[in-house]
Design an enzyme around this catalytic site. Structure first.
Site, PDB file in Angstrom:
ATOM      1  N   LYS A   1       9.400  22.992 -14.124  1.00 47.36           N
ATOM      2  CA  LYS A   1       8.400  21.845 -13.773  1.00 47.36           C
ATOM      3  C   LYS A   1       8.266  21.822 -12.399  1.00 47.36           C
ATOM      4  CE  LYS A   1       6.346  17.963 -14.507  1.00 47.36           C
ATOM      5  NZ  LYS A   1       6.311  16.462 -14.962  1.00 47.36           N
TER       6      LYS A   1
ATOM      7  N   HIS B   1       0.141  13.643 -29.339  1.00 50.12           N
ATOM      8  CA  HIS B   1      -0.240  12.465 -29.061  1.00 50.12           C
ATOM      9  C   HIS B   1      -1.117  11.901 -29.966  1.00 50.12           C
ATOM     10  CE1 HIS B   1      -0.406  13.479 -24.298  1.00 50.12           C
ATOM     11  NE2 HIS B   1       0.824  12.778 -24.695  1.00 50.12           N
TER      12      HIS B   1
ATOM     13  N   LYS C   1       3.667  11.895 -11.048  1.00 52.21           N
ATOM     14  CA  LYS C   1       2.844  10.870 -11.908  1.00 52.21           C
ATOM     15  C   LYS C   1       3.480   9.660 -11.879  1.00 52.21           C
ATOM     16  CE  LYS C   1      -0.038  14.394 -14.757  1.00 52.21           C
ATOM     17  NZ  LYS C   1      -0.195  14.778 -15.869  1.00 52.21           N
TER      18      LYS C   1
ATOM     19  N   HIS D   1       1.687  18.628 -26.896  1.00 54.28           N
ATOM     20  CA  HIS D   1       1.250  17.372 -26.584  1.00 54.28           C
ATOM     21  C   HIS D   1      -0.406  16.791 -27.071  1.00 54.28           C
ATOM     22  CE1 HIS D   1       4.489  17.464 -24.254  1.00 54.28           C
ATOM     23  NE2 HIS D   1       4.297  16.235 -23.895  1.00 54.28           N
TER      24      HIS D   1
ATOM     25  N   GLU E   1      -3.089  18.835 -11.858  1.00 61.01           N
ATOM     26  CA  GLU E   1      -3.458  19.322 -13.332  1.00 61.01           C
ATOM     27  C   GLU E   1      -4.921  19.954 -13.515  1.00 61.01           C
ATOM     28  OE1 GLU E   1      -1.502  16.763 -16.362  1.00 61.01           O
ATOM     29  OE2 GLU E   1      -2.927  17.636 -17.860  1.00 61.01           O
TER      30      GLU E   1
ATOM     31  N   GLU F   1      11.505  18.630 -25.527  1.00 61.49           N
ATOM     32  CA  GLU F   1      10.598  19.142 -24.066  1.00 61.49           C
ATOM     33  C   GLU F   1      11.216  19.915 -23.535  1.00 61.49           C
ATOM     34  OE1 GLU F   1       7.916  17.572 -23.287  1.00 61.49           O
ATOM     35  OE2 GLU F   1       7.649  15.417 -23.841  1.00 61.49           O
TER      36      GLU F   1
ATOM     37  N   ARG G   1      -0.868  23.328 -14.520  1.00 59.70           N
ATOM     38  CA  ARG G   1       0.002  21.968 -14.912  1.00 59.70           C
ATOM     39  C   ARG G   1      -0.355  21.634 -16.436  1.00 59.70           C
ATOM     40  NH1 ARG G   1       1.896  16.732 -11.295  1.00 59.70           N
ATOM     41  NH2 ARG G   1       3.098  15.989 -13.033  1.00 59.70           N
TER      42      ARG G   1
ATOM     43  N   ARG H   1       0.796  -1.268   0.102  1.00 61.46           N
ATOM     44  CA  ARG H   1       0.023   0.106   0.178  1.00 61.46           C
ATOM     45  C   ARG H   1       0.669   1.262  -0.060  1.00 61.46           C
ATOM     46  NH1 ARG H   1      -2.954  -3.217   3.353  1.00 61.46           N
ATOM     47  NH2 ARG H   1      -4.697  -4.128   2.458  1.00 61.46           N
TER      48      ARG H   1
ATOM     49  N   HIS I   1       8.447   9.969 -28.354  1.00 59.86           N
ATOM     50  CA  HIS I   1       7.550  10.873 -27.873  1.00 59.86           C
ATOM     51  C   HIS I   1       8.183  12.371 -27.965  1.00 59.86           C
ATOM     52  CE1 HIS I   1       4.713  12.781 -24.950  1.00 59.86           C
ATOM     53  NE2 HIS I   1       5.771  13.358 -24.472  1.00 59.86           N
TER      54      HIS I   1
ATOM     55  N   ASN J   1       1.182  20.660 -21.471  1.00 61.25           N
ATOM     56  CA  ASN J   1       0.864  19.858 -22.619  1.00 61.25           C
ATOM     57  C   ASN J   1       0.974  20.426 -23.826  1.00 61.25           C
ATOM     58  OD1 ASN J   1      -0.072  17.806 -20.951  1.00 61.25           O
ATOM     59  ND2 ASN J   1      -2.133  18.703 -20.367  1.00 61.25           N
TER      60      ASN J   1
HETATM   61  N1  LIG Z   1       5.207  10.867 -15.279  1.00 63.19           N
HETATM   62  C1  LIG Z   1       5.363  11.893 -16.095  1.00 63.19           C
HETATM   63  O1  LIG Z   1       4.980  12.898 -15.719  1.00 63.19           O
HETATM   64  C2  LIG Z   1       5.949  11.631 -17.484  1.00 63.19           C
HETATM   65  C3  LIG Z   1       6.249  12.723 -18.294  1.00 63.19           C
HETATM   66  C4  LIG Z   1       6.813  12.324 -19.532  1.00 63.19           C
HETATM   67  C5  LIG Z   1       6.931  11.232 -20.013  1.00 63.19           C
HETATM   68  N2  LIG Z   1       6.746  10.139 -19.288  1.00 63.19           N
HETATM   69  C6  LIG Z   1       6.894   8.822 -19.545  1.00 63.19           C
HETATM   70  O2  LIG Z   1       8.398   8.575 -19.889  1.00 63.19           O
HETATM   71  C7  LIG Z   1       8.539   7.505 -20.846  1.00 63.19           C
HETATM   72  C8  LIG Z   1       9.428   7.708 -21.732  1.00 63.19           C
HETATM   73  O3  LIG Z   1      10.710   7.951 -21.435  1.00 63.19           O
HETATM   74  P1  LIG Z   1      12.136   8.182 -21.961  1.00 63.19           P
HETATM   75  O4  LIG Z   1      11.976   8.887 -23.100  1.00 63.19           O
HETATM   76  O5  LIG Z   1      13.140   8.328 -21.062  1.00 63.19           O
HETATM   77  O6  LIG Z   1      12.494   6.399 -22.620  1.00 63.19           O
HETATM   78  P2  LIG Z   1      12.800   5.212 -22.014  1.00 63.19           P
HETATM   79  O7  LIG Z   1      12.719   5.277 -20.521  1.00 63.19           O
HETATM   80  O8  LIG Z   1      12.450   4.297 -22.753  1.00 63.19           O
HETATM   81  O9  LIG Z   1      14.459   5.359 -22.251  1.00 63.19           O
HETATM   82  C9  LIG Z   1      14.748   5.722 -23.583  1.00 63.19           C
HETATM   83  C10 LIG Z   1      15.902   4.516 -23.980  1.00 63.19           C
HETATM   84  O10 LIG Z   1      17.283   5.112 -23.256  1.00 63.19           O
HETATM   85  C11 LIG Z   1      18.028   4.091 -22.554  1.00 63.19           C
HETATM   86  N3  LIG Z   1      18.663   4.915 -21.494  1.00 63.19           N
HETATM   87  C12 LIG Z   1      18.149   5.571 -20.421  1.00 63.19           C
HETATM   88  N4  LIG Z   1      19.286   6.008 -19.993  1.00 63.19           N
HETATM   89  C13 LIG Z   1      20.143   5.950 -20.737  1.00 63.19           C
HETATM   90  C14 LIG Z   1      21.706   6.397 -20.389  1.00 63.19           C
HETATM   91  N5  LIG Z   1      21.937   7.372 -19.467  1.00 63.19           N
HETATM   92  N6  LIG Z   1      22.369   6.049 -21.177  1.00 63.19           N
HETATM   93  C15 LIG Z   1      22.234   5.163 -22.361  1.00 63.19           C
HETATM   94  N7  LIG Z   1      20.921   4.833 -22.489  1.00 63.19           N
HETATM   95  C16 LIG Z   1      19.965   5.087 -21.763  1.00 63.19           C
HETATM   96  C17 LIG Z   1      16.847   3.320 -22.157  1.00 63.19           C
HETATM   97  O11 LIG Z   1      17.349   1.908 -21.619  1.00 63.19           O
HETATM   98  C18 LIG Z   1      15.858   3.390 -23.364  1.00 63.19           C
HETATM   99  O12 LIG Z   1      16.423   2.509 -24.063  1.00 63.19           O
HETATM  100  C19 LIG Z   1       7.019   7.409 -21.535  1.00 63.19           C
HETATM  101  O13 LIG Z   1       6.532   6.178 -21.108  1.00 63.19           O
HETATM  102  C20 LIG Z   1       6.128   8.439 -21.039  1.00 63.19           C
HETATM  103  O14 LIG Z   1       4.940   8.238 -21.068  1.00 63.19           O
HETATM  104  C21 LIG Z   1       6.203  10.365 -17.935  1.00 63.19           C
HETATM  105 ZN   LIG Z   2       6.030  14.970 -22.937  1.00 61.23          ZN
END
Ligand SMILES: NC(=O)c1ccc[n+]([C@@H]2O[C@H](COP(=O)([O-])OP(=O)(O)OC[C@H]3O[C@@H](n4cnc5c(N)ncnc54)[C@H](O)[C@@H]3O)[C@@H](O)[C@H]2O)c1
Ligand SMILES: [Zn+2]
Length: 355
Positions: free
Chosen positions: A221, A246, A137, A242, A231, A179, A235, A115, A259, A239
């Protein structure tokens, strides 16, 4: 050391941007903390595992599968079973070490395990450092859509080491930069200026430039999340780009664009829309469009039609009771949220972005 406070109605925690920030992990563990579980993936570990291991030699490691297709509930159930087998209890702490996928999944795991146990966020991609790891999030995808189950679970702290980005693949780095451009357009003329004037240094990942863009994006942020954790208002400005972004990701089944690349396209569409709707001067629109292009190109948009993207806008998760919201720039560094924009204008803006 730039430290930004995130203050929500129930929590208060620091987001630290600092080379060597990983060394601070032990000091952010709660007093009396039990076992520490580093939750990561094999790819991140291969590149950066040694650095975190040096700071937490006794921690347990749990590896999640990588990739958006594996960002699902099932691997979290398996990870929770594994934690129990290794002696986890309510005093345990999760350290989320990876990109946005690991941050979202490990954060959600921590929110559910017995929990809820604490999580420390240690993001390793640019996108995760400037966006995913700050704000609480967490979640995973359903077959029916992205991030459809999750929880707000604010971390104990976010420790951001820009040196992590040295091993990031070029395309992932550039996707994260979009971003950062978003942060400049919505709230920081100074960041936007740095991105236009020092594009070469930013793209070459020179330390000073990287440190500056990460710190300013995290500051923004943290400020926005502190004003509006759930949001309901401010917040929403995060977007920007986005809504159409999206739609592009969904239209291409999340396989053709990263993304951030889809957001780059979405920001161009939103900038055209602001120009057409009269909220943004032509000269400011040109500056935004040119800056996005400085960090391009994104993969080709062949075969994408405005007519296919428009119906997808209505099914965006951010669309509530049918009203599509757009975040429109009013100047470089300022935006407003608009709804009820005519379909013809939206089509024209998307077509301009496709051209
Ligand atoms: N919670 C939130 O507020 C929020 C905001 C934006 C995005 N997201 C989420 O984030 C995700 C995308 O994240 P991302 O773009 O970081 O993708 P990811 O986590 O898939 O990382 C991208 C790639 O880089 C590799 N990698 C990570 N760190 C590395 C490093 N230091 N050196 C070499 N390789 C490395 C990973 O293994 C992966 O292959 C999505 O699922 C999205 O929904 C969440
Ligand atoms: Zn984004």
């Amino acid at each position: 050391m730039p430290t930004f406070e995130v203050v929500t109605p129930r929590e208060r925690y620091p987001a630290v941007v600092e080379r060597g920030a990983l060394a601070r992990i032990p000091q952010h563990l709660p007093p009396g903390a039990g076992k520490v579980f580093i939750v990561s993936n094999k790819d991140v570990w291969r590149h950066q595992g040694a650095r975190i291991e040096a700071c937490l030699p006794l921690a347990e490691r749990i590896f999640l599968p990588g990739g958006e297709g594996q960002k699902r509930l099932a691997p979290l159930e398996a990870a929770a079973e594994e934690m129990v087998r290794r002696g986890a209890d309510r005093s345990s702490v999760v350290v989320a070490f990876g990109g946005g996928i690991v941050n979202d999944m490990a954060g959600f795991l921590a929110s559910m395990f017995m929990r809820g146990i604490p999580v420390l966020q240690v993001p390793t991609t640019l996108l995760a450092q400037v966006d995913a790891a700050v704000g609480g999030k967490t979640g995973v995808n359903l077959a029916s859509g992205k991030n459809l189950i999750g929880a707000f679970h604010q971390p104990l702290a976010v420790l951001i080491d820009p040196a992590m980005l040295e091993t990031l693949p070029e395309r992932e780095y550039r996707a994260g930069l979009y971003e950062v451009i978003k942060c400049g357009v919505i709230r920081s003329p100074q960041l936007f200026h740095l991105l236009t004037e020092q594009a070469e240094q930013v793209l070459a990942r020179e330390d000073a430039a990287v440190d500056a863009i990460v710190a300013e994006s995290v500051r923004i942020k943290a400020e926005v999340v502190s004003a509006d954790e759930r949001e309901s208002g401010l917040r929403k400005i995060l977007n920007f780009g986005h809504t159409v972004g999206h739609a592009l990701e969904a239209e291409t089944a999340y396989t053709r664009f990263l993304h951030g690349e889809a957001v780059a396209f979405g920001m161009k569409a939103a900038t055209h829309l602001a120009r057409l709707a009269g909220t943004l001067e032509e000269s400011a629109a040109d500056r935004i469009l040119r800056t996005i292009d400085l960090y391009g190109p994104i993969p080709p948009l062949d075969g994408i039609r405005a007519g296919a993207l428009i119906p997808r806008l209505a099914s965006d998760k951010k669309t509530i009771q049918g009203a599509v919201h757009f975040v429109l720039p009013t100047a470089v560094g300022a935006v407003k949220v608009a709804s009820g924009i005519g379909a013809e204008l939206v089509r024209e803006a998307i077509e301009a972005a496709l051209a």
